[in-house]
Scaffold this active site. Structure first.
Site, PDB file in Angstrom:
ATOM      1  N   ASN A 154       0.847  -1.196   0.000  1.00  0.00           N
ATOM      2  CA  ASN A 154       0.000   0.000   0.000  1.00  0.00           C
ATOM      3  C   ASN A 154       0.878   1.240   0.000  1.00  0.00           C
ATOM      4  O   ASN A 154       1.739   1.388   0.868  1.00  0.00           O
ATOM      5  CB  ASN A 154      -0.898   0.025   1.242  1.00  0.00           C
ATOM      6  CG  ASN A 154      -2.014   1.043   1.133  1.00  0.00           C
ATOM      7  OD1 ASN A 154      -2.799   1.011   0.177  1.00  0.00           O
ATOM      8  ND2 ASN A 154      -2.070   1.961   2.081  1.00  0.00           N
ATOM      9  N   GLU A 155       0.692   2.084  -0.972  1.00  0.00           N
ATOM     10  CA  GLU A 155       1.355   3.398  -0.994  1.00  0.00           C
ATOM     11  C   GLU A 155       2.836   3.313  -0.597  1.00  0.00           C
ATOM     12  O   GLU A 155       3.268   3.911   0.386  1.00  0.00           O
ATOM     13  CB  GLU A 155       0.610   4.375  -0.078  1.00  0.00           C
ATOM     14  CG  GLU A 155      -0.805   4.665  -0.554  1.00  0.00           C
ATOM     15  CD  GLU A 155      -1.466   5.811   0.204  1.00  0.00           C
ATOM     16  OE1 GLU A 155      -1.093   6.068   1.369  1.00  0.00           O
ATOM     17  OE2 GLU A 155      -2.363   6.456  -0.377  1.00  0.00           O
ATOM     18  N   CYS A 160      14.815   4.232   4.687  1.00  0.00           N
ATOM     19  CA  CYS A 160      15.490   3.723   5.881  1.00  0.00           C
ATOM     20  C   CYS A 160      16.995   3.977   5.815  1.00  0.00           C
ATOM     21  O   CYS A 160      17.592   3.915   4.743  1.00  0.00           O
ATOM     22  CB  CYS A 160      15.214   2.226   6.020  1.00  0.00           C
ATOM     23  SG  CYS A 160      15.941   1.550   7.520  1.00  0.00           S
ATOM     24  N   GLU A 308      -8.214   5.068  -4.601  1.00  0.00           N
ATOM     25  CA  GLU A 308      -8.773   5.678  -3.388  1.00  0.00           C
ATOM     26  C   GLU A 308      -9.091   7.138  -3.652  1.00  0.00           C
ATOM     27  O   GLU A 308      -8.276   7.876  -4.197  1.00  0.00           O
ATOM     28  CB  GLU A 308      -7.755   5.640  -2.243  1.00  0.00           C
ATOM     29  CG  GLU A 308      -7.427   4.285  -1.691  1.00  0.00           C
ATOM     30  CD  GLU A 308      -6.427   4.393  -0.529  1.00  0.00           C
ATOM     31  OE1 GLU A 308      -6.344   5.459   0.116  1.00  0.00           O
ATOM     32  OE2 GLU A 308      -5.704   3.417  -0.299  1.00  0.00           O
ATOM     33  N   GLU A 356      -8.222   6.269  11.946  1.00  0.00           N
ATOM     34  CA  GLU A 356      -8.999   6.872  10.857  1.00  0.00           C
ATOM     35  C   GLU A 356     -10.493   6.888  11.145  1.00  0.00           C
ATOM     36  O   GLU A 356     -11.310   6.882  10.227  1.00  0.00           O
ATOM     37  CB  GLU A 356      -8.666   6.151   9.553  1.00  0.00           C
ATOM     38  CG  GLU A 356      -7.227   6.440   9.157  1.00  0.00           C
ATOM     39  CD  GLU A 356      -6.777   5.777   7.874  1.00  0.00           C
ATOM     40  OE1 GLU A 356      -7.244   4.664   7.590  1.00  0.00           O
ATOM     41  OE2 GLU A 356      -5.944   6.381   7.182  1.00  0.00           O
ATOM     42  N   PHE A 358     -12.342   9.188  12.067  1.00  0.00           N
ATOM     43  CA  PHE A 358     -13.040  10.390  11.602  1.00  0.00           C
ATOM     44  C   PHE A 358     -12.828  10.653  10.109  1.00  0.00           C
ATOM     45  O   PHE A 358     -12.943  11.768   9.637  1.00  0.00           O
ATOM     46  CB  PHE A 358     -12.643  11.599  12.448  1.00  0.00           C
ATOM     47  CG  PHE A 358     -13.049  11.436  13.885  1.00  0.00           C
ATOM     48  CD1 PHE A 358     -14.386  11.290  14.225  1.00  0.00           C
ATOM     49  CD2 PHE A 358     -12.106  11.363  14.904  1.00  0.00           C
ATOM     50  CE1 PHE A 358     -14.779  11.096  15.547  1.00  0.00           C
ATOM     51  CE2 PHE A 358     -12.484  11.170  16.217  1.00  0.00           C
ATOM     52  CZ  PHE A 358     -13.832  11.035  16.550  1.00  0.00           C
ATOM     53  N   HIS A 359     -12.500   9.596   9.384  1.00  0.00           N
ATOM     54  CA  HIS A 359     -12.376   9.696   7.925  1.00  0.00           C
ATOM     55  C   HIS A 359     -13.718   9.294   7.319  1.00  0.00           C
ATOM     56  O   HIS A 359     -14.321   8.311   7.745  1.00  0.00           O
ATOM     57  CB  HIS A 359     -11.275   8.747   7.461  1.00  0.00           C
ATOM     58  CG  HIS A 359     -10.811   8.966   6.056  1.00  0.00           C
ATOM     59  ND1 HIS A 359     -11.590   8.701   4.957  1.00  0.00           N
ATOM     60  CD2 HIS A 359      -9.629   9.430   5.581  1.00  0.00           C
ATOM     61  CE1 HIS A 359     -10.886   8.988   3.856  1.00  0.00           C
ATOM     62  NE2 HIS A 359      -9.704   9.431   4.211  1.00  0.00           N
TER      63      HIS A 359
HETATM   64  C1  GAL Z   1      -4.390   6.417   2.060  1.00  0.00           C
HETATM   65  C2  GAL Z   1      -4.204   4.991   2.534  1.00  0.00           C
HETATM   66  C3  GAL Z   1      -5.463   4.451   3.169  1.00  0.00           C
HETATM   67  C4  GAL Z   1      -6.050   5.472   4.107  1.00  0.00           C
HETATM   68  C5  GAL Z   1      -6.326   6.748   3.354  1.00  0.00           C
HETATM   69  C6  GAL Z   1      -6.958   7.828   4.189  1.00  0.00           C
HETATM   70  O1  GAL Z   1      -3.178   7.071   2.091  1.00  0.00           O
HETATM   71  O2  GAL Z   1      -3.800   4.149   1.501  1.00  0.00           O
HETATM   72  O3  GAL Z   1      -5.150   3.271   3.847  1.00  0.00           O
HETATM   73  O4  GAL Z   1      -5.143   5.704   5.136  1.00  0.00           O
HETATM   74  O5  GAL Z   1      -5.121   7.251   2.864  1.00  0.00           O
HETATM   75  O6  GAL Z   1      -7.171   9.015   3.450  1.00  0.00           O
HETATM   76 ZN    ZN Z   2      16.638  -0.423   7.154  1.00  0.00          ZN
END
Ligand code: GAL
Ligand code: ZN
Length: 661
Positions: A154-155, A160, A308, A356, A358-359
């Site tokens: 994900n994203e 590091c 998304e 999240e 409140f998303h």
């Molecule tokens: C994205 C992420 C999701 C969620 C979303 C909230 O960056 O992939 O898991 O966190 O934002 O806006």
């Molecule tokens: Zn590392």
């Protein structure tokens, strides 16, 4: 036949759905979810993004039974599953038992679990654990009828500085430079006594007393993007080996600096993106259009997936206004207009707990019997009427060049001004084209340019010889090229090109300079016909060498130059003109290139873009507007016939096809 969005849209039409996190709910809610999804026209949901701990509660254990039931339920409801490899957020046991999997920041601090994304891209332990899980996931669901798409991680964006990362960085550098002498030269280590005498001395650019070597830093950006890509590829290969017919994607984040999406996009079957326009930003519609065009560019013109977006407010800005009624539809249809064949949301059902809660979501806390969910349903229904748009291209005769390494190199510390940034430059050149209904393809510097009537380079601080030669050849062959300030300054190692600037483009631009002069406050400029405009931040001391001065600084010296070279024309802009002046510039270069917007007249705030046979008009403004139309048309969204002109209320969208239905 290659895998792509068509693999998903065939038989489904445009995709509609969102992230679904059933592990946050008791099972009786799952049934209701499937029912509600069906009623809303949902045909694709992303499952499992954050379920590593649920699937592997202790190292080596597996619990797939719950996920079996989720996939069966969705499959029975006719909903396709975009199954995620849950490797973006390892469970606490991984960091607890193997702290070396946790990422370390540039100051040497380890980042802990308790949030998400806590992994080191170069950790062998993380890699091994992640791949073992992906193997089992692929094995388990390869033949599940609901499986439609793989969503890797994900994203991606982790960075590091740990010892594993330093080791991997050294291996990457050996691959790039072969020997230490070449590396020392590339990094210019005679400066400040930075010479490396053995490989073991080389580390990532960790926190240091003063400005870090910019060439080292540039290579570290490259390395970080490649290290993540190597991990993505490893997961992808496991999936492909088991399910060669199921496309693979990972969700991008638009103009996200740490990852070079040009190099990533060619490694996946479908380009997908997460995009959250800021409701408080009046320029959000144009910024969004730019991001969507970037996705289309990454997909090489093929359809892409909006993985998304939000139905209403997000929770991660400091202050989070709602989207007004109608906005979710407007924003989603904007993506369709610009090449998306899938419109998905984060997330299906609003969380009760966690960071999240409140998303916004497709089903809010208040339930399905709400204004917001009614809009979601109506939008899902409406998308079915746009089926025929799926697969259609968005033709563009203008290309805009954008490059990650140049972005990285430009924004290192210790430069003439930190007020000239890659993305602001890009956006300020993009905006006037968007306002005029001129479609633009985003392309990398190495792209073939010949198919375009106009190529705009808002800034390429770093420009390689081959790319400069290709731009020169493009102009000589009849193209129109526009180059913004502070371009062609350094080579791939971030070494300044000596001689008068911009050295590699000097000949084609017919002009060259000797000093960059950042300025405080506005500077006045004058077009050759006498009209004045303001510019800001940046000026250059430049002289024509065959080019005509199209605009000059009122204090003396050219500000905008135009040069006929071979069959084409090259423009150079030695300052940062105000938006209106960039509009004027856009009109002039469009005239040179013989390119026009899709409509002769476009009221302010209205976006116009053609996709296949459909002309999309989107009113982002606060007032109703009347848009004159060149021909009679039918609106696919309402079924009504329009002729002469169309009236668009605020936030209204029309999808017009020629002639009467
Ligand atoms: C994205 C992420 C999701 C969620 C979303 C909230 O960056 O992939 O898991 O966190 O934002 O806006
Ligand atoms: Zn590392």
């Amino acid at each position: 036949m290659t895998l792509g969005m068509h693999t998903l849209t065939a038989g489904r039409g445009l995709l509609f759905g969102g992230d679904y996190n059933p592990e946050q709910w008791p099972e009786h809610v799952w049934e209701e979810d499937a029912e509600l999804m069906r009623a809303a026209g949902v045909n694709l949901v992303t499952v499992g993004v954050f379920s590593w701990a649920r699937i592997e509660p202790e190292p080596g254990k597996r619990d797939f039974a719950w996920l079996d039931r989720v996939l069966d339920l969705l499959g029975a409801a006719g909903i396709g599953v975009d199954l995620a490899t849950p490797t973006a957020s390892p469970p606490p046991w991984l960091g607890h038992r193997w702290p070396e999997t946790l990422p370390v920041d540039e100051s040497g601090h380890r980042l802990w679990y308790g949030s998400r994304n806590q992994f080191c891209p170069s950790s062998p332990v993380y890699r091994e654990r992640a791949l073992a899980l992906v193997e089992d996931l692929a094995e388990r669901y390869a033949d599940h009828p609901a499986l439609a798409l793989w969503h890797v991680g994900n994203e991606y964006g982790q960075v590091c500085h740990c010892d594993d990362s330093a080791r991997a960085f050294r291996a990457w550098l050996k691959e790039r430079y072969g020997d230490l002498d070449t590396l020392n030269e590339a990094w210019g280590t005679t400066f400040w006594s930075q010479r490396y005498s053995e490989w073991a001395e080389i580390v990532t650019p960790r926190r240091a007393p003063y400005i870090v070597n910019p060439s080292q830093q540039l290579d570290f950006w490259r390395f970080c993007s490649d290290a993540l890509l190597a991990h993505f590829r490893a997961e992808r290969d496991v999936l492909r080996a088991r399910t060669p017919d199921v496309p693979v994607t990972t969700n991008f984040m638009g103009l996200f600096k740490p990852v070079d999406y040009w190099s990533w996009a060619q490694e996946e079957d479908i380009v997908s993106n997460d995009h959250y326009p800021d409701p408080a930003d009046p320029l959000a519609p144009a910024r969004t259009a730019l991001t969507h065009d970037l996705m289309r560019g990454l997909a090489k013109g093929r359809p892409w997936l909006l993985m998304e977006q939000s139905t209403s407010a997000v929770n991660w800005r400091p202050h989070n206004p709602l989207k007004p009624p109608g906005r979710l539809r407007l924003e989603s249809l904007q993506a369709v207009a610009r090449g998306a064949d899938g419109l998905c949301y984060f997330q299906w059902r609003a969380s009760r707990f966690g960071a999240e809660r409140f998303h916004s979501a497709m089903v809010p806390h208040a339930g399905a019997d709400t204004r917001l969910h009614a809009e979601v349903r109506a939008h899902g229904r409406e998308l079915r009427g746009l089926r025929e748009v799926a697969g259609q291209p968005v033709p563009a005769r203008v290309a805009m060049v954008f490059d990650w390494p140049s972005w990285w190199a430009l924004e290192e510390r210790g430069r003439p001004s930190d007020r000239l940034t890659a993305t602001d430059q890009l956006f300020s050149y993009y905006l006037p084209f968007w306002e005029r209904g001129v479609s633009v393809d985003l392309v990398p510097p190495s792209a073939g340019l010949d198919g375009y009537a106009l190529v705009v380079v808002p800034n390429l601080f770093l420009l390689g010889d081959a790319d400069a030669a290709a731009m020169t050849a493009y102009v000589r062959g009849g193209g129109v090229l526009v180059v913004g300030p502070f371009s062609g300054v350094v080579d791939e190692r971030a070494h300044v090109r000596t001689g008068r600037f911009p050295a590699p483009l000097r000949e084609v631009l017919g002009a060259s300079g000797e000093e960059w002069q950042p300025v405080e406050g506005p500077v006045r400029c004058r077009w050759a016909d006498g009209a004045e405009f303001a510019a800001h931040t940046w000026t250059e001391l430049i002289e024509p060498e065959g080019a005509e001065t199209v605009a000059e600084f009122t204090g003396g010296g050219p500000a905008v130059l135009r040069h006929r070279a071979g069959e084409g024309v090259a423009w150079y802009v030695a300052t940062m003109p105000e938006p209106d002046a960039l509009g004027e510039l856009a009109e002039r270069v469009l005239a040179d290139a013989g390119v026009r917007g899709v409509l002769p007249e476009l009221p302010r705030g209205v976006e116009a873009v053609r996709r296949g046979d459909v002309l999309f008009l989107l009113n982002h403004g606060a007032d109703a507007v009347r848009v004159p139309l060149p021909h009679a048309a039918t609106d696919l969204l309402t079924g009504s016939a329009v002729a002469g002109r169309i009236t668009l209320a605020p936030q209204a969208v029309a999808a017009l096809v020629r002639g009467e239905a």
